[in-house]
Scaffold this motif. Structure first.
Motif, PDB file in Angstrom:
ATOM      1  N   VAL A  54     -66.827 -56.012  13.694  1.00 49.45           N
ATOM      2  CA  VAL A  54     -67.311 -56.400  12.381  1.00 49.45           C
ATOM      3  C   VAL A  54     -66.181 -56.183  11.385  1.00 49.45           C
ATOM      4  O   VAL A  54     -65.547 -55.126  11.372  1.00 49.45           O
ATOM      5  CB  VAL A  54     -68.547 -55.565  11.987  1.00 49.45           C
ATOM      6  N   VAL A  55     -65.916 -57.188  10.547  1.00 50.94           N
ATOM      7  CA  VAL A  55     -64.863 -57.082   9.543  1.00 50.94           C
ATOM      8  C   VAL A  55     -65.469 -56.575   8.241  1.00 50.94           C
ATOM      9  O   VAL A  55     -66.391 -57.179   7.697  1.00 50.94           O
ATOM     10  CB  VAL A  55     -64.168 -58.440   9.310  1.00 50.94           C
ATOM     11  N   LYS A  56     -64.972 -55.458   7.761  1.00 50.31           N
ATOM     12  CA  LYS A  56     -65.407 -54.870   6.496  1.00 50.31           C
ATOM     13  C   LYS A  56     -64.234 -54.922   5.527  1.00 50.31           C
ATOM     14  O   LYS A  56     -63.098 -55.147   5.907  1.00 50.31           O
ATOM     15  CB  LYS A  56     -65.833 -53.412   6.697  1.00 50.31           C
ATOM     16  N   GLN A  57     -64.495 -54.667   4.259  1.00 51.13           N
ATOM     17  CA  GLN A  57     -63.459 -54.641   3.234  1.00 51.13           C
ATOM     18  C   GLN A  57     -63.319 -53.216   2.698  1.00 51.13           C
ATOM     19  O   GLN A  57     -64.326 -52.568   2.399  1.00 51.13           O
ATOM     20  CB  GLN A  57     -63.823 -55.577   2.081  1.00 51.13           C
ATOM     21  N   ARG A  58     -62.089 -52.741   2.575  1.00 45.77           N
ATOM     22  CA  ARG A  58     -61.817 -51.429   1.993  1.00 45.77           C
ATOM     23  C   ARG A  58     -61.141 -51.629   0.648  1.00 45.77           C
ATOM     24  O   ARG A  58     -60.155 -52.357   0.538  1.00 45.77           O
ATOM     25  CB  ARG A  58     -60.914 -50.619   2.907  1.00 45.77           C
ATOM     26  N   LYS A  59     -61.662 -50.981  -0.387  1.00 50.07           N
ATOM     27  CA  LYS A  59     -61.077 -51.097  -1.721  1.00 50.07           C
ATOM     28  C   LYS A  59     -59.898 -50.139  -1.830  1.00 50.07           C
ATOM     29  O   LYS A  59     -60.034 -48.945  -1.572  1.00 50.07           O
ATOM     30  CB  LYS A  59     -62.124 -50.767  -2.783  1.00 50.07           C
TER      31      LYS A  59
END
Length: 102
Positions: free
Chosen positions: A55-60
């Protein structure tokens, strides 16, 4: 070029090369970037019904004027997400010289 005196174009090009997303760029007193904020893609493994999926998540994160990456919420450093600003700047200079010499 001194450390930390890169323009917006260099930051945007380096981020696009690496596949990162910039959403806010803060400028200093001169027309150079002071720091930038954005997202980097993180691939996590998740098990759904016994099947392992990526699963591709986004990190700020945020980048300082030299392109070093830090967490957006703390001072934790993420070296693997640094922006190659000096490489992009050098490549732009080389293209300008080639264009002038033609």
């Amino acid at each position: 070029m001194m450390k930390g005196t890169f323009s917006i174009g260099v930051f945007e090009e380096a981020a696009s090369i690496c596949g990162y997303t910039l959403f806010r760029i803060h400028l200093g007193s001169q027309p150079h970037v002071r720091y930038a904020e954005g997202f980097v893609p993180i691939v996590k493994k998740r098990t759904v019904n016994g099947i392992c999926q990526n699963v591709v998540k986004q990190r700020k994160v945020r980048w300082n004027d030299a392109g070093h990456c830090y967490s957006a919420y703390s001072t934790k450093r993420y070296c693997q997400y640094d922006l190659p600003l000096s490489t992009v700047y050098t490549d732009r200079q080389r293209k300008e010289v080639e264009h002038v010499c033609r």
